[in-house]
Design a protein around this motif. Sequence first.
Motif, PDB file in Angstrom:
ATOM      1  N   ASP A  49       0.847  -1.204   0.000  1.00  0.00           N
ATOM      2  CA  ASP A  49       0.000   0.000   0.000  1.00  0.00           C
ATOM      3  C   ASP A  49       0.877   1.247   0.000  1.00  0.00           C
ATOM      4  O   ASP A  49       0.573   2.233  -0.667  1.00  0.00           O
ATOM      5  CB  ASP A  49      -0.893   0.017   1.250  1.00  0.00           C
ATOM      6  CG  ASP A  49      -1.753  -1.230   1.364  1.00  0.00           C
ATOM      7  OD1 ASP A  49      -2.532  -1.473   0.440  1.00  0.00           O
ATOM      8  OD2 ASP A  49      -1.619  -1.966   2.355  1.00  0.00           O
ATOM      9  N   SER A  50       1.956   1.182   0.775  1.00  0.00           N
ATOM     10  CA  SER A  50       2.875   2.309   0.888  1.00  0.00           C
ATOM     11  C   SER A  50       4.271   1.845   0.492  1.00  0.00           C
ATOM     12  O   SER A  50       4.730   0.799   0.963  1.00  0.00           O
ATOM     13  CB  SER A  50       2.876   2.833   2.329  1.00  0.00           C
ATOM     14  OG  SER A  50       3.687   3.980   2.450  1.00  0.00           O
TER      15      SER A  50
ATOM     16  N   GLU B   3       0.480   5.098  -1.997  1.00  0.00           N
ATOM     17  CA  GLU B   3       1.322   6.265  -1.747  1.00  0.00           C
ATOM     18  C   GLU B   3       2.792   5.873  -1.858  1.00  0.00           C
ATOM     19  O   GLU B   3       3.162   4.713  -1.666  1.00  0.00           O
ATOM     20  CB  GLU B   3       1.045   6.848  -0.356  1.00  0.00           C
ATOM     21  CG  GLU B   3       1.402   5.898   0.771  1.00  0.00           C
ATOM     22  CD  GLU B   3       1.038   6.414   2.161  1.00  0.00           C
ATOM     23  OE1 GLU B   3       0.158   7.295   2.262  1.00  0.00           O
ATOM     24  OE2 GLU B   3       1.639   5.929   3.141  1.00  0.00           O
ATOM     25  N   LEU B   4       3.605   6.884  -2.155  1.00  0.00           N
ATOM     26  CA  LEU B   4       5.056   6.744  -2.157  1.00  0.00           C
ATOM     27  C   LEU B   4       5.606   7.741  -1.132  1.00  0.00           C
ATOM     28  O   LEU B   4       5.243   8.917  -1.160  1.00  0.00           O
ATOM     29  CB  LEU B   4       5.655   7.071  -3.531  1.00  0.00           C
ATOM     30  CG  LEU B   4       5.106   6.343  -4.762  1.00  0.00           C
ATOM     31  CD1 LEU B   4       5.780   6.887  -6.025  1.00  0.00           C
ATOM     32  CD2 LEU B   4       5.316   4.846  -4.663  1.00  0.00           C
TER      33      LEU B   4
ATOM     34  N   GLU C 210       1.465  15.126  -2.544  1.00  0.00           N
ATOM     35  CA  GLU C 210       0.350  15.448  -1.650  1.00  0.00           C
ATOM     36  C   GLU C 210       0.800  16.231  -0.423  1.00  0.00           C
ATOM     37  O   GLU C 210       0.071  17.055   0.109  1.00  0.00           O
ATOM     38  CB  GLU C 210      -0.321  14.141  -1.217  1.00  0.00           C
ATOM     39  CG  GLU C 210      -1.685  14.311  -0.582  1.00  0.00           C
ATOM     40  CD  GLU C 210      -2.329  12.968  -0.293  1.00  0.00           C
ATOM     41  OE1 GLU C 210      -3.254  12.611  -1.044  1.00  0.00           O
ATOM     42  OE2 GLU C 210      -1.924  12.282   0.658  1.00  0.00           O
ATOM     43  N   ASP C 211       2.012  15.936   0.022  1.00  0.00           N
ATOM     44  CA  ASP C 211       2.526  16.623   1.202  1.00  0.00           C
ATOM     45  C   ASP C 211       4.054  16.551   1.192  1.00  0.00           C
ATOM     46  O   ASP C 211       4.637  15.721   0.493  1.00  0.00           O
ATOM     47  CB  ASP C 211       1.989  15.971   2.483  1.00  0.00           C
ATOM     48  CG  ASP C 211       2.190  16.852   3.716  1.00  0.00           C
ATOM     49  OD1 ASP C 211       2.529  18.045   3.560  1.00  0.00           O
ATOM     50  OD2 ASP C 211       2.000  16.348   4.845  1.00  0.00           O
TER      51      ASP C 211
ATOM     52  N   PHE D 180      14.346  16.608   2.710  1.00  0.00           N
ATOM     53  CA  PHE D 180      12.942  16.747   2.317  1.00  0.00           C
ATOM     54  C   PHE D 180      12.310  15.365   2.201  1.00  0.00           C
ATOM     55  O   PHE D 180      12.899  14.460   1.601  1.00  0.00           O
ATOM     56  CB  PHE D 180      12.839  17.502   0.990  1.00  0.00           C
ATOM     57  CG  PHE D 180      13.369  18.903   1.076  1.00  0.00           C
ATOM     58  CD1 PHE D 180      12.565  19.937   1.531  1.00  0.00           C
ATOM     59  CD2 PHE D 180      14.692  19.195   0.740  1.00  0.00           C
ATOM     60  CE1 PHE D 180      13.066  21.233   1.649  1.00  0.00           C
ATOM     61  CE2 PHE D 180      15.200  20.480   0.861  1.00  0.00           C
ATOM     62  CZ  PHE D 180      14.383  21.503   1.307  1.00  0.00           C
ATOM     63  N   ILE D 181      11.129  15.210   2.794  1.00  0.00           N
ATOM     64  CA  ILE D 181      10.400  13.940   2.725  1.00  0.00           C
ATOM     65  C   ILE D 181       9.070  14.219   2.031  1.00  0.00           C
ATOM     66  O   ILE D 181       8.288  15.066   2.474  1.00  0.00           O
ATOM     67  CB  ILE D 181      10.181  13.326   4.116  1.00  0.00           C
ATOM     68  CG1 ILE D 181      11.527  13.008   4.791  1.00  0.00           C
ATOM     69  CG2 ILE D 181       9.393  12.026   3.996  1.00  0.00           C
ATOM     70  CD1 ILE D 181      11.974  14.012   5.770  1.00  0.00           C
ATOM     71  N   MET D 182       8.836  13.526   0.916  1.00  0.00           N
ATOM     72  CA  MET D 182       7.645  13.754   0.095  1.00  0.00           C
ATOM     73  C   MET D 182       6.675  12.590   0.176  1.00  0.00           C
ATOM     74  O   MET D 182       7.095  11.431   0.205  1.00  0.00           O
ATOM     75  CB  MET D 182       8.053  13.918  -1.378  1.00  0.00           C
ATOM     76  CG  MET D 182       9.117  14.945  -1.621  1.00  0.00           C
ATOM     77  SD  MET D 182       9.817  14.822  -3.310  1.00  0.00           S
ATOM     78  CE  MET D 182      11.295  15.818  -3.091  1.00  0.00           C
ATOM     79  N   LYS D 183       5.386  12.928   0.189  1.00  0.00           N
ATOM     80  CA  LYS D 183       4.356  11.903   0.022  1.00  0.00           C
ATOM     81  C   LYS D 183       3.721  12.137  -1.346  1.00  0.00           C
ATOM     82  O   LYS D 183       3.133  13.203  -1.591  1.00  0.00           O
ATOM     83  CB  LYS D 183       3.288  11.997   1.106  1.00  0.00           C
ATOM     84  CG  LYS D 183       2.175  10.959   0.912  1.00  0.00           C
ATOM     85  CD  LYS D 183       1.042  11.083   1.913  1.00  0.00           C
ATOM     86  CE  LYS D 183       1.444  10.511   3.234  1.00  0.00           C
ATOM     87  NZ  LYS D 183       0.265  10.302   4.138  1.00  0.00           N
ATOM     88  N   ALA D 184       3.883  11.157  -2.245  1.00  0.00           N
ATOM     89  CA  ALA D 184       3.322  11.272  -3.601  1.00  0.00           C
ATOM     90  C   ALA D 184       2.264  10.199  -3.794  1.00  0.00           C
ATOM     91  O   ALA D 184       2.414   9.076  -3.309  1.00  0.00           O
ATOM     92  CB  ALA D 184       4.426  11.123  -4.640  1.00  0.00           C
TER      93      ALA D 184
END
Length: 225
Positions: A83-84, A111-112, A135-136, A148-152
């Motif tokens: 899922d992630s 999500e990634l 997304e965030d 930097f930590i991204m949620k895509a």
Amino acid sequence: MDRLECIKSMVSRCAAAADVGTDHGYVAEMLLNDNICERVIATDLNEGPLKRATEYLTGISLDQRCDFRLGSGLTVLEEGEADSIIIAGMGGDLIADIIETSKNIALAAKELILQPMTAADKLRKYLTESGFVIEDEKIVKEYHHYYFIMKAVPGHSDKTDEIYYKFSQHLILRKDPLMMEYLKKVIKTNENIISSIEKTGNREYNEKIKELQNKNEKIRELMSN
């Protein structure tokens, strides 16, 4: 909040998460201990790190909730299996390559969670042009380094100003204090470069000076909006 803690905080509760390039298995440990996911697929390209992770997670009795896989990037995953998907501690270019190589796997995840060590701008550009929405985003600082930590998530990104590839739009809009600190540091670095160039008196560098001055002006605009 440190880098790994921040990565963990970005992961949504789910049945299964894939920790790609698991290294010591610390992220897997944190996810399982906090019951953020029921199981973790811990993968690594190299036998050494995977063996370390296996031994570590076995030693703390979490191996029953882990699936250890040796292989490159997302190629060891099935579509929809995780899922992630977490890819952390690599260069932004490499993360983009890993996603592109197994794009069907990446798009099948919910999500990634991505933490590039370098080239965050190239990764943002790749994601927004390749069927993902950022997304965030969060920022953490460790030993004078900013991460930097991204949620895509899969989806269509609207066209954006290219400056937001360089500097996170989410963090700027939120006026994140650490992001403001980071931007001030970028301005200061550019000013130091300008000062060094001006001391040489070489007119050939006038274009470079103008470019850096324009960048700083743009950054100040972002900070004041």
